[in-house]
Design a protein around this motif. Structure first.
Motif, PDB file in Angstrom:
ATOM      1  N   GLY A   1      -0.902  64.175  14.945  1.00 19.11           N
ATOM      2  CA  GLY A   1      -2.286  64.147  14.213  1.00 19.11           C
ATOM      3  C   GLY A   1      -2.467  62.932  13.531  1.00 19.11           C
TER       4      GLY A   1
ATOM      5  N   ARG B   1      -7.432  67.251  11.874  1.00 20.23           N
ATOM      6  CA  ARG B   1      -6.541  65.841  12.388  1.00 20.23           C
ATOM      7  C   ARG B   1      -7.260  65.560  13.614  1.00 20.23           C
ATOM      8  NH1 ARG B   1      -2.474  69.560  10.475  1.00 20.23           N
ATOM      9  NH2 ARG B   1      -1.551  69.150   8.652  1.00 20.23           N
TER      10      ARG B   1
ATOM     11  N   GLY C   1      -4.152  64.901   8.033  1.00 17.84           N
ATOM     12  CA  GLY C   1      -4.813  63.825   8.672  1.00 17.84           C
ATOM     13  C   GLY C   1      -4.387  62.464   8.065  1.00 17.84           C
TER      14      GLY C   1
END
Length: 213
Positions: free
Chosen positions: A9, A37, A193
């Motif tokens: 991610g 992500r 993310g």
């Protein structure tokens, strides 16, 4: 044998540097638009461009078509494909052959699943490894949940442990499962993310300690 580690991610260049500096073996790029992500092709190119040698790039796909994956592989130098959806062994094999990449399959450990039989289905189709993740009725990974590590099987195929891993439990996870590799995403994030350099460093310290026991 030391345990390998992938940080999945990745969305930012500074996070690539953090992963490399901490000693991880691979980064994961998510090509699944619904994911927080997810990265687009140009973003992925920029991330891969700052990677040094010997750190692999894994592309994560969820029920993507062969054409979609071919287009991404043509522009982003992925080392290996991670199929994280409902792909059949035949589909994985076909796409892997078409794009000339090794691949592995993520399997969610459902309560009633015959895990060894399911692993063998993909092994016979040519999987390089199998990733075992926690089951969730709606989400395809990144749940933050773990499954019972006592269920982790012993197979003649590299097995990757994922699901709910973090700096506090990674050493125990490795010692319990003896996994070939571990895969973390949310467990080293400040936000979805957005990776946390300190958490990545602590996670990798736990990986090294777990492997040494």
């Amino acid at each position: 044998m030391r345990t390998r580690a992938k940080i999945c991610g990745i969305t930012r260049i500074e996070d690539v540097h953090a992963v490399v500096n901490a000693g991880a073996d691979a980064i994961g790029l998510v090509f699944y638009p619904p994911s927080p992500r997810a990265v687009h092709t140009e973003q992925a190119q920029a991330l891969v461009a700052v990677l040094p040698p010997y750190v692999q790039v894994v592309g994560l796909f969820v029920n993507s078509s062969q054409q979609e994956i071919e287009q991404i592989v043509a522009r982003v130098p992925l080392d290996i494909l991670q199929f994280h959806g409902d792909e059949s062994p035949e589909t994985c094999q076909q796409i892997g052959d078409a794009v000339g990449r090794r691949w592995y399959k993520a399997i969610q450990v459902k309560p009633d699943l015959d895990l060894k039989t399911e692993i063998e289905r993909f092994q016979h189709a040519g999987a390089s490894a199998i990733l075992l993740d926690a089951w969730h009725p709606d989400l395809k990974g990144g749940t933050g949940h773990s499954f019972d590590w006592q269920q982790f099987p012993k197979m003649n195929l590299p097995l990757i442990l994922a699901g709910g891993l973090n700096p506090d439990n990674i050493q125990q996870a490795i010692q319990t499962t003896q996994a070939y590799a571990v895969d973390v995403s949310g467990g080293v994030e400040a936000a979805k993310g957005i990776k946390d350099q300190h958490l990545i460093e602590r996670f990798m310290q736990g990986v090294h300690c777990g492997s040494a026991k």
